[in-house]
Design a protein around this motif. Structure first.
Motif, PDB file in Angstrom:
ATOM      1  N   ASP A 201      45.634   2.932   9.651  1.00  0.00           N
ATOM      2  CA  ASP A 201      47.007   2.520   9.330  1.00  0.00           C
ATOM      3  C   ASP A 201      47.918   2.639  10.551  1.00  0.00           C
ATOM      4  O   ASP A 201      48.975   2.015  10.598  1.00  0.00           O
ATOM      5  CB  ASP A 201      47.575   3.376   8.189  1.00  0.00           C
ATOM      6  CG  ASP A 201      46.981   3.014   6.846  1.00  0.00           C
ATOM      7  OD1 ASP A 201      46.708   1.821   6.620  1.00  0.00           O
ATOM      8  OD2 ASP A 201      46.782   3.926   6.022  1.00  0.00           O
TER       9      ASP A 201
ATOM     10  N   THR B  25      52.974   8.173   5.860  1.00  0.00           N
ATOM     11  CA  THR B  25      54.107   7.503   6.497  1.00  0.00           C
ATOM     12  C   THR B  25      55.282   8.473   6.520  1.00  0.00           C
ATOM     13  O   THR B  25      55.629   9.074   5.491  1.00  0.00           O
ATOM     14  CB  THR B  25      54.500   6.233   5.727  1.00  0.00           C
ATOM     15  OG1 THR B  25      53.369   5.352   5.696  1.00  0.00           O
ATOM     16  CG2 THR B  25      55.659   5.528   6.399  1.00  0.00           C
TER      17      THR B  25
ATOM     18  N   GLY C  78      49.774   5.389   4.048  1.00  0.00           N
ATOM     19  CA  GLY C  78      49.799   4.055   4.600  1.00  0.00           C
ATOM     20  C   GLY C  78      49.049   3.099   3.691  1.00  0.00           C
ATOM     21  O   GLY C  78      48.460   3.516   2.678  1.00  0.00           O
TER      22      GLY C  78
ATOM     23  N   GLN D 199      57.201   5.761  10.810  1.00  0.00           N
ATOM     24  CA  GLN D 199      55.978   5.795  11.605  1.00  0.00           C
ATOM     25  C   GLN D 199      54.832   6.416  10.803  1.00  0.00           C
ATOM     26  O   GLN D 199      55.034   6.907   9.690  1.00  0.00           O
ATOM     27  CB  GLN D 199      56.200   6.558  12.914  1.00  0.00           C
ATOM     28  CG  GLN D 199      56.954   5.772  13.958  1.00  0.00           C
ATOM     29  CD  GLN D 199      58.340   6.338  14.204  1.00  0.00           C
ATOM     30  OE1 GLN D 199      58.898   7.064  13.382  1.00  0.00           O
ATOM     31  NE2 GLN D 199      58.921   6.016  15.349  1.00  0.00           N
ATOM     32  N   THR D 200      53.646   6.383  11.373  1.00  0.00           N
ATOM     33  CA  THR D 200      52.436   6.764  10.653  1.00  0.00           C
ATOM     34  C   THR D 200      51.693   7.872  11.374  1.00  0.00           C
ATOM     35  O   THR D 200      51.620   7.889  12.607  1.00  0.00           O
ATOM     36  CB  THR D 200      51.504   5.545  10.493  1.00  0.00           C
ATOM     37  OG1 THR D 200      52.209   4.505   9.810  1.00  0.00           O
ATOM     38  CG2 THR D 200      50.249   5.900   9.712  1.00  0.00           C
TER      39      THR D 200
END
Length: 320
Positions: A27, A179, A20, A184-185
């Motif tokens: 993040d 990521t 991120g 998404q993270t």
């Protein structure tokens, strides 16, 4: 003398997924971290607070236990209900209960109608470098960590990592993120304080073992993936598995815990697509643990004991 540097800044790249923007647990949208650090007069300790938006309305969560020789307040309710309803705090072993009490006060001040709360507080033993019996954490230290939580966080000898040691060297707080291909993270924060032989990208780094009191690791995993509690449990277990990648020996006197939560309230993620989140958490934990070492500095504490920072050239040599 060397300045603390993140392992990626030393040219050591863990895994293949992209990080991120901050390469940190923050993040994950809506996740903030605050820390209070206490040093001097034989003390090296503190508080680290992970504060996700929406905690008051509960967030899906799960806890995984590697070795259970430790304290993680609030686990039974998380196991039973599959949610957290407070921020997550980390500290030194004998201050765990004072931190939990101070967190309750902070929560009650924000909800005058609350009659039941489940504080989440974990710990590792920083007694090698801090006079742990003094239990110096006050409500003011806890409230300051909670009230100052932000997107930016320090690593190394700060907060709950001020007095911790790992893998033969001074350690502390570390963080990293990845990521996923779906955008998404997954982000993690670690409080590293465990034994073993430091390993960098599969290669061991010889070290003089520190004869420290207690060996443990707390791992907090955050994500915005729409996972349910069962899936978050699977993610948390992979976080503990990842400790082996940096050389943990999972000693019998260790308390190795991971708690995973998501800021997404509506679970909707097929198990067949968990490969990327599993990879993301494994890579993030490995890098965060290395950051906890390379961002730490040599520290002298209680009774004149000293824990030395890992020489960065050793890290780089083993990564080549």
């Amino acid at each position: 003398m060397q300045s603390p540097r993140r392992v990626r800044d030393l040219g050591v790249v863990v895994g293949t997924l992209p990080t991120g923007p901050l390469n940190a647990i923050t993040d994950v949208p809506g996740v903030r971290v605050g820390q209070t650090t206490i040093t001097g007069d034989g003390l090296n300790t503190g508080v680290t607070a992970i504060v996700p938006d929406g905690w008051a309305q509960t967030l899906p969560a799960a806890v995984a236990v590697g070795n259970g020789y430790g304290k993680l307040i609030g686990t039974t309710q998380v196991d039973e209900l599959g949610v957290i309803e407070t921020p997550i705090l980390l500290t030194g072993t004998l201050s765990t209960f004072r931190v939990a009490d101070a967190l309750i006060t902070w929560l009650l001040d924000r909800d005058p109608k609350a009659t039941s709360l489940n504080p989440i507080v974990g710990e590792t033993n920083d007694g090698h470098l801090s006079d742990i019996r003094r239990r110096p954490i006050t409500p003011q230290h806890v409230h300051a960590a909670l009230d100052t939580a932000s997107d930016l966080l320090e690593e190394g000898c700060v907060g709950a990592g001020t007095g911790t040691c790992a893998l033969g060297f001074k350690a502390g707080i570390g963080t990293a993120s990845r990521t996923t291909p779906s955008g998404q993270t997954v982000g993690v924060l670690v409080q590293a304080n465990f034994s073993g032989l430091l390993t960098v990208l599969g290669r061991p780094v010889p070290a003089q073992p520190i004869d420290a009191d207690g060996n443990s690791c707390m791992i907090v995993v955050a994500t915005d993936l729409p996972l349910d509690a069962r899936q978050l449990g699977r993610l948390a277990r992979r976080a503990i598995f990842a400790m082996a990648r940096v050389g943990s020996d999972y000693a019998p006197g260790s308390g190795d815990y991971a708690i995973a939560f998501t800021t997404a309230r509506t679970p909707d993620f097929p198990d067949r697509d968990l490969r990327a989140p599993f990879q993301a958490v494994t890579e993030s934990v490995e890098e965060a643990l290395l950051n906890s070492l390379t961002m730490a500095h040599t520290t002298t504490g209680h009774q004149g004991r000293t824990a030395h920072a890992v020489p960065h050239d050793l890290i780089v040599q083993r990564a080549l």
